[in-house]
Structure formats: C-alpha cells, structure tokens
Design a protein around this motif. Structure first.
Motif, PDB file in Angstrom:
ATOM      1  N   ASP A  77      47.517  46.912 -99.027  1.00  0.00           N
ATOM      2  CA  ASP A  77      46.526  46.645-100.066  1.00  0.00           C
ATOM      3  C   ASP A  77      47.200  45.921-101.216  1.00  0.00           C
ATOM      4  N   LEU A  78      46.514  44.908-101.740  1.00  0.00           N
ATOM      5  CA  LEU A  78      46.936  44.179-102.936  1.00  0.00           C
ATOM      6  C   LEU A  78      45.850  44.442-103.982  1.00  0.00           C
ATOM      7  N   ILE A  79      46.179  45.209-105.014  1.00  0.00           N
ATOM      8  CA  ILE A  79      45.165  45.681-105.948  1.00  0.00           C
ATOM      9  C   ILE A  79      45.495  45.194-107.361  1.00  0.00           C
ATOM     10  N   GLY A  80      44.485  44.645-108.027  1.00  0.00           N
ATOM     11  CA  GLY A  80      44.614  44.300-109.438  1.00  0.00           C
ATOM     12  C   GLY A  80      44.611  42.826-109.760  1.00  0.00           C
ATOM     13  N   GLU A  81      44.407  41.986-108.773  1.00  0.00           N
ATOM     14  CA  GLU A  81      44.425  40.542-109.039  1.00  0.00           C
ATOM     15  C   GLU A  81      43.466  40.191-110.169  1.00  0.00           C
ATOM     16  N   GLY A  82      43.970  39.418-111.117  1.00  0.00           N
ATOM     17  CA  GLY A  82      43.147  38.949-112.224  1.00  0.00           C
ATOM     18  C   GLY A  82      43.070  39.899-113.409  1.00  0.00           C
ATOM     19  N   GLU A  83      43.568  41.112-113.254  1.00  0.00           N
ATOM     20  CA  GLU A  83      43.556  42.061-114.374  1.00  0.00           C
ATOM     21  C   GLU A  83      44.636  41.667-115.387  1.00  0.00           C
ATOM     22  N   PRO A  84      44.408  41.939-116.668  1.00  0.00           N
ATOM     23  CA  PRO A  84      45.427  41.630-117.671  1.00  0.00           C
ATOM     24  C   PRO A  84      46.707  42.442-117.446  1.00  0.00           C
ATOM     25  N   ARG A  85      47.836  41.846-117.807  1.00  0.00           N
ATOM     26  CA  ARG A  85      49.115  42.553-117.723  1.00  0.00           C
ATOM     27  C   ARG A  85      49.034  43.824-118.576  1.00  0.00           C
ATOM     28  N   GLY A  86      49.450  44.952-117.992  1.00  0.00           N
ATOM     29  CA  GLY A  86      49.433  46.224-118.697  1.00  0.00           C
ATOM     30  C   GLY A  86      48.197  47.068-118.412  1.00  0.00           C
ATOM     31  N   THR A  87      47.267  46.537-117.603  1.00  0.00           N
ATOM     32  CA  THR A  87      46.074  47.305-117.234  1.00  0.00           C
ATOM     33  C   THR A  87      46.474  48.599-116.539  1.00  0.00           C
ATOM     34  N   VAL A  88      45.791  49.679-116.871  1.00  0.00           N
ATOM     35  CA  VAL A  88      46.038  50.988-116.261  1.00  0.00           C
ATOM     36  C   VAL A  88      45.065  51.185-115.094  1.00  0.00           C
ATOM     37  N   PHE A  89      45.606  51.717-113.992  1.00  0.00           N
ATOM     38  CA  PHE A  89      44.804  52.032-112.809  1.00  0.00           C
ATOM     39  C   PHE A  89      44.826  53.535-112.569  1.00  0.00           C
ATOM     40  N   ARG A  90      43.670  54.059-112.198  1.00  0.00           N
ATOM     41  CA  ARG A  90      43.571  55.455-111.740  1.00  0.00           C
ATOM     42  C   ARG A  90      42.754  55.416-110.445  1.00  0.00           C
ATOM     43  N   GLY A  91      43.284  56.057-109.416  1.00  0.00           N
ATOM     44  CA  GLY A  91      42.591  56.012-108.127  1.00  0.00           C
ATOM     45  C   GLY A  91      42.452  54.587-107.612  1.00  0.00           C
ATOM     46  N   ARG A  92      43.435  53.730-107.946  1.00  0.00           N
ATOM     47  CA  ARG A  92      43.479  52.336-107.530  1.00  0.00           C
ATOM     48  C   ARG A  92      42.354  51.489-108.132  1.00  0.00           C
ATOM     49  N   VAL A  93      41.747  51.972-109.236  1.00  0.00           N
ATOM     50  CA  VAL A  93      40.669  51.265-109.918  1.00  0.00           C
ATOM     51  C   VAL A  93      41.079  51.050-111.372  1.00  0.00           C
ATOM     52  N   SER A  94      40.846  49.843-111.875  1.00  0.00           N
ATOM     53  CA  SER A  94      41.152  49.543-113.273  1.00  0.00           C
ATOM     54  C   SER A  94      40.350  50.446-114.194  1.00  0.00           C
ATOM     55  N   THR A  95      41.021  50.993-115.216  1.00  0.00           N
ATOM     56  CA  THR A  95      40.332  51.797-116.224  1.00  0.00           C
ATOM     57  C   THR A  95      39.716  50.909-117.294  1.00  0.00           C
ATOM     58  N   GLY A  96      40.090  49.626-117.294  1.00  0.00           N
ATOM     59  CA  GLY A  96      39.632  48.728-118.342  1.00  0.00           C
ATOM     60  C   GLY A  96      40.470  48.834-119.607  1.00  0.00           C
ATOM     61  N   LYS A  97      41.499  49.693-119.571  1.00  0.00           N
ATOM     62  CA  LYS A  97      42.377  49.869-120.729  1.00  0.00           C
ATOM     63  C   LYS A  97      43.771  49.357-120.413  1.00  0.00           C
ATOM     64  N   LEU A  98      44.459  48.901-121.451  1.00  0.00           N
ATOM     65  CA  LEU A  98      45.861  48.566-121.353  1.00  0.00           C
ATOM     66  C   LEU A  98      46.652  49.807-121.728  1.00  0.00           C
ATOM     67  N   TYR A  99      47.881  49.942-121.210  1.00  0.00           N
ATOM     68  CA  TYR A  99      48.582  51.212-121.374  1.00  0.00           C
ATOM     69  C   TYR A  99      48.799  51.605-122.833  1.00  0.00           C
ATOM     70  N   TRP A 100      48.961  50.659-123.728  1.00  0.00           N
ATOM     71  CA  TRP A 100      49.173  50.989-125.136  1.00  0.00           C
ATOM     72  C   TRP A 100      47.871  51.413-125.827  1.00  0.00           C
ATOM     73  N   GLU A 101      46.736  51.274-125.130  1.00  0.00           N
ATOM     74  CA  GLU A 101      45.458  51.754-125.650  1.00  0.00           C
ATOM     75  C   GLU A 101      45.176  53.201-125.230  1.00  0.00           C
ATOM     76  N   GLU A 102      46.021  53.736-124.363  1.00  0.00           N
ATOM     77  CA  GLU A 102      45.868  55.117-123.903  1.00  0.00           C
ATOM     78  C   GLU A 102      46.342  56.075-124.998  1.00  0.00           C
ATOM     79  N   SER A 103      45.934  57.326-124.908  1.00  0.00           N
ATOM     80  CA  SER A 103      46.375  58.342-125.870  1.00  0.00           C
ATOM     81  C   SER A 103      47.890  58.500-125.771  1.00  0.00           C
ATOM     82  N   GLU A 104      48.493  59.036-126.830  1.00  0.00           N
ATOM     83  CA  GLU A 104      49.944  59.270-126.817  1.00  0.00           C
ATOM     84  C   GLU A 104      50.330  60.172-125.657  1.00  0.00           C
ATOM     85  N   GLU A 105      49.494  61.165-125.389  1.00  0.00           N
ATOM     86  CA  GLU A 105      49.765  62.079-124.274  1.00  0.00           C
ATOM     87  C   GLU A 105      49.793  61.323-122.940  1.00  0.00           C
ATOM     88  N   GLU A 106      48.839  60.453-122.717  1.00  0.00           N
ATOM     89  CA  GLU A 106      48.798  59.659-121.480  1.00  0.00           C
ATOM     90  C   GLU A 106      49.985  58.710-121.398  1.00  0.00           C
TER      91      GLU A 106
END
Length: 183
Positions: A77-106
């Motif tokens: 599987d090749l997953i994430g084509e076209g997503e912005p660099r730093g996009t977070v995936f959960r369950g192999r699906v984009s969350t629509g967030k970049l990692y620095w937009e996640e909570s400090e805990e995450e």
C-alpha cells in the motif's frame, strides 16, 4: 553507528528473492537495523541512503513484540499521496491535521506522518502467517514527528524517516517493490 551503505544487504535481498522464487524488483529497499539506514536501489545500483529509526525493542517478527521484523517484504500500500508534509494519519487515514497542530500530549507520541508504505512479509512462518505477520501487525515505513531521534532505535516496530525523506522515498518506490530488513 556506521551509516555507509552495505551492499551485502542487497545481495541478501537478491538471494532471498531467488530462494522464494520471486522476482527482484527494479526499485528495491534494504533496511539495516544495525546501521539505522535505508538504502534505495534502482536496477541494482545504490541510488540513495536515508537515516532511519527502527524499534526501541530488539528486532522481532512476533506479534505484540513491538520489534522491527526482519526478512523479505514487499510494499503493498502507498498511502498519503498529495497530502501536505507533516500530515498525521490514524488508521491509515489523514486526520487533516499537521503534527504540530496536535495537542502537546499527542506530539509526545511517535505519530505516523506524511506518507505510509505498508509492508507484507513474504516468508511463511518468519514474517507471514499466524503470530508473525508483518501486514497484520501494521508495520509501515513512514514519516515521524520526532526527526531528532533518527539514527537511533526509537519506534514501536515501524521504520521511521524524516518527512522530507519520506516524500522522496514514496515518490521513488512502486507497489510490489521488495524490502529486505536485516539486523
């Protein structure tokens, strides 16, 4: 750790393909746990080496070991084509967030970012089948939000790359590309 390429790993990939009666692919990857490096080969020639992180735990194919599995794999599987660099995936699906937009805990966690190469083991009883199945263990090659840890074991079994390198690698491989993970 020695980060210079080791063509011995590529020879192991070729030999294992022959042993398993499978065809080596024009684009092939070797992962060296010892060197914390991923080498990209095109038509048998080393094209590029990447600094990686493999598991904090010892290498292991066993379910729930949190170890990076060894042996011959392929990219299924090749997953994430076209997503912005730093996009977070959960369950192999984009969350629509970049990692620095996640909570400090995450952000403290090793997040799956940028792109995902999902692996399937090709060696029955070693990295394929009940209790040892790389695919069922959800072992990937993916980007990380902890790029400062690259070059040292830091994952829960996956192979981690910088987000920039992950984009480059994603664009270089194909479905079915062979991946040899060596201790």
């Amino acid at each position: 750790m020695n980060s210079s390429p080791d063509t011995k790993d590529f020879s192991i990939l070729i030999d294992k393909c022959l042993d398993l009666s499978t065809t080596p692919t024009p684009i092939s990857l070797t992962v060296s746990i010892a060197r914390q490096a991923l080498d990209l080969y095109q038509d048998g020639a080393l094209r590029k080496s990447f600094v990686i992180s493999t598991s904090k735990n010892p290498p292991s194919c066993v379910e729930n070991s949190l170890g990076t599995p060894n042996g011959l794999h392929e990219i299924v599987d090749l997953i994430g084509e076209g997503e912005p660099r730093g996009t977070v995936f959960r369950g192999r699906v984009s969350t629509g967030k970049l990692y620095w937009e996640e909570s400090e805990e995450e952000q403290q966690k090793n997040l799956i970012t940028t792109r995902i190469l999902r692996l399937r083991g090709l060696e029955d009883g070693i990295n394929s089948g009940p209790g040892v199945d790389t695919y069922d263990r959800y072992v990937y090659i993916h980007g990380t939000n902890h790029e400062d840890q690259l070059g040292h074991p830091a994952s829960a079994g996956c192979v981690l790359l910088s987000n920039r390198d992950m984009e480059e690698l994603f664009n270089a491989v194909d479905l079915g590309s062979k991946v040899m993970i060596c201790a």
